[in-house]
Scaffold this active site. Structure first.
Site, short mmCIF file in Angstrom:
data_model
loop_
_atom_site.label_atom_id
_atom_site.label_comp_id
_atom_site.label_asym_id
_atom_site.label_seq_id
_atom_site.Cartn_x
_atom_site.Cartn_y
_atom_site.Cartn_z
N THR A 211 4.45 -13.72 10.21
CA THR A 211 5.26 -13.14 11.29
C THR A 211 5.94 -14.22 12.14
OG1 THR A 211 3.16 -12.94 12.50
CG2 THR A 211 4.03 -10.94 11.49
N ASN B 38 1.32 1.62 7.01
CA ASN B 38 0.99 0.80 5.84
C ASN B 38 0.84 1.62 4.57
OD1 ASN B 38 0.76 -1.84 7.13
ND2 ASN B 38 -0.97 -0.94 8.20
N TYR C 173 29.42 36.67 -3.52
CA TYR C 173 29.83 35.27 -3.44
C TYR C 173 31.22 35.21 -2.83
CZ TYR C 173 31.52 30.65 -4.53
OH TYR C 173 32.06 29.39 -4.41
N ARG D 233 0.79 -1.23 0.00
CA ARG D 233 0.00 0.00 0.00
C ARG D 233 0.83 1.29 0.00
NH1 ARG D 233 -4.18 0.31 4.36
NH2 ARG D 233 -3.27 -1.49 5.41
N ARG E 253 27.27 27.73 2.94
CA ARG E 253 27.52 26.38 2.43
C ARG E 253 28.64 25.67 3.20
NH1 ARG E 253 28.47 27.09 -3.62
NH2 ARG E 253 28.91 24.87 -3.39
N GLU F 66 -6.95 -12.92 14.88
CA GLU F 66 -6.72 -12.06 13.71
C GLU F 66 -8.07 -11.62 13.14
OE1 GLU F 66 -3.64 -10.86 12.67
OE2 GLU F 66 -3.35 -11.71 14.65
#
Ligand code: UD1
Ligand code: CA
Length: 487
Positions: A109, A254, A393, A45, A360, A181
């Site tokens: 599982t 999920n 710069y 999913r 930077r 389950e």
């Protein structure tokens, strides 16, 4: 009880410490904690090529969060069960203290935990965690591991909407009888709101014996880990339920939207921790910490800031709205104004950065340095009191103290093949729109006239200017478009 030596224990350690500490150590040793992390599932999913557990939560794979939690419990052995997505999981997580067991095919599982067993200490206890349940807290797991020492402990939760989860079936005395389950549950059982989180702990030897007996006789034809509950009960072993204090800590992922929900839970917790430490947040819902953020006293953070990697903010630091800081240390009382981006840098105290500054990697700023709007600094040092306030710069430069770098200054550090350094000594003044063609040095106290293209070193305490002489042509006329009616 004879003292056992774990694999990582050197004999010398036996003689270390006072008797009480020794006793405590040997006790912990006999009950070494082993952790199996299940991460083999496909995660259909998520609709992604990437294995689900490598999707990022707070900037890191969600599995890394689970591994960190496992480490925080002091686990002797940690084994990740992987499967779907080839070797991506072990490649992404490789670390000397992690074992990996491949589960192929993925038969449930219970089958997954069996793959981990050869990597775990049979004399210890095993705690089962999930790579897609990343927010579970160490304190909660400590309780589960503790309760699992003499029997089987399972972590449960009460959920308003229990759909999709295995339900906890208890008898009239309130004892846990089974986990059912959803696909195998009756309508009555589906109404139960106490759910199985999947997390459990038991002595490894016992768990292994139960798993030997688990079959795939169920709706999904899988080997369910949850079947060990019925087997434990049949063996007369106590099944303890530990209920999670917070429902969000046992939430699994999920889908992308569930991942986004967990991200907000994670960030809310990060924001709460910061506020508990005294940090002022303009809006705790608009902060993202993707790594480790350490703050001194009286730090203020405005909205929409993102902190990545390791960031340290000293006392009294203020960060304006919409800033991104990654692997940065900012010393006391510095102000970072809105829309600034700082990466892999050290910023001194009392500096003013931004708005719209870009710092930077490899940048180190001394005290009281000002970097203003649309100024980019890369791999450069600027010492105390220097300023570059507008549109510049500064790359591969070593700048002394009290230097003023005018608007539009550019260090031409790159010749197309190599990078070269620019050195600007103390008290130099760089006029606006200057190009410093590196390698080049501006001497102490030198002044460069505006518009200079500096290709040779500028001597100290002198004015250097490279500029075409200004001329005025009197009587000169600007051309005009000719009148179409004109002959
Ligand atoms: C499982 C539990 C259920 C619980 C729920 C909580 C079982 C039989 N059921 O159901 O009681 O309420 O979790 O989320 O255990 N995995 C593997 N290998 C496999 C199968 C699964 O590694 O062969 C991993 C998956 O990657 C996932 C986890 O185990 O992380 C859970 O598997 P999943 O199939 O989602 O179990 P659920 O049906 O959700
Ligand atoms: Ca699941």
């Amino acid at each position: 009880m004879p003292e056992r030596l774990g694999h990582n224990e050197y004999p010398a350690k036996r003689f270390f410490g006072r008797p009480a500490e020794r006793a405590l150590k040997s006790y912990a040793m006999t009950l070494s904690l082993n952790i199996a992390i299940l991460a083999a599932g496909q995660g259909t999913r998520m609709r992604s090529e990437r294995p689900k557990v490598l999707h990022r939560l707070a900037g890191r794979p969600m599995l890394s969060h689970v591994v960190d939690t496992a480490r925080s419990l002091g686990a002797a052995k940690i084994c990740v069960v992987y499967g779907h997505g080839g070797e991506q999981v072990p490649e992404a997580l490789a670390a000397p203290d992690l074992g990996f067991a491949k589960q192929e095919p993925q038969l449930g599982t219970g089958h997954a935990v069996r793959q981990a067993l050869p990597h775990l200490d049979p004399e210890g206890i095993t705690l089962v965690l999930y790579g897609d349940v990343p927010l579970v807290r160490t304190e909660t797991l400590r309780q589960v591991a503790q309760a699992g020492r003499d029997g089987l402990a399972i972590l449960t939760a009460r959920l308003a909407d229990p759909s999709g989860y295995g339900r906890i079936a208890r008898d009239d005395a309130g004892e846990i009888r089974a986990i059912v389950e959803e696909k195998d549950a009756s309508a009555e059982q589906r109404a139960i709101t106490e759910v199985n989180t999947g997390i459990l702990a038991a002595p490894t030897r016992r768990l292994a014996a139960w798993l030997e007996r688990v079959t795939d006789a169920n709706a999904q034809r899988e080997y369910y880990l949850t079947d060990v509950v019925a087997l434990a009960i049949a063996d007369g072993v106590a099944v303890a339920g530990v209920e999670a204090a917070e429902a969000w800590e046992v939430l699994g992922v999920n889908s992308q939207s569930q991942l986004a929900v967990l991200e907000r839970h994670y960030q809310a917790r990060a924001a709460r921790r910061l506020m508990d430490q005294g940090v002022s947040l303009a809006d705790p819902a608009r902060l993202d910490v993707r790594g480790e953020l350490r703050c001194g006293r009286d730090v203020f953070i405005d909205v929409n800031c993102v902190f990545e990697g390791r960031v340290t903010l000293g006392d009294g630091v203020a960060v304006g709205a919409n800033c991104v800081l990654r692997d940065v240390e900012v010393a006391a009382n510095t102000r970072v104004f809105p829309f600034s981006h700082l990466e892999d840098a050290q910023i001194g105290a009392d500096c003013r950065i931004g708005p719209y500054a870009r710092i930077r990697p490899g940048t180190a700023l001394g005290r009281d340095v000002h970097i203003g709007n649309f100024v980019e600094v890369k791999n450069s040092r600027l010492a105390e009191g220097s300023k570059a306030n507008h549109l510049a710069y500064v790359g591969d430069a070593t700048v002394g103290r009290r230097v003023n770098i005018g608007a539009g200054t550019i260090t031409c550090n790159y010749d197309g093949a190599h990078k070269h350094r620019t050195v600007i000594e103390d008290d130099a003044f760089i006029g606006s729109d200057t190009q410093l063609v590196a390698p080049v040095t501006v001497g102490r106290g030198a002044t460069l006239g505006a518009g200079t293209t500096l290709t040779k070193d500028a001597p100290p305490d002198a004015l250097t200017v490279s500029r075409a002489k200004q001329v005025t042509v009197s009587g000169w006329r600007r051309p005009r478009k000719s009148d179409p009616n004109e002959k």
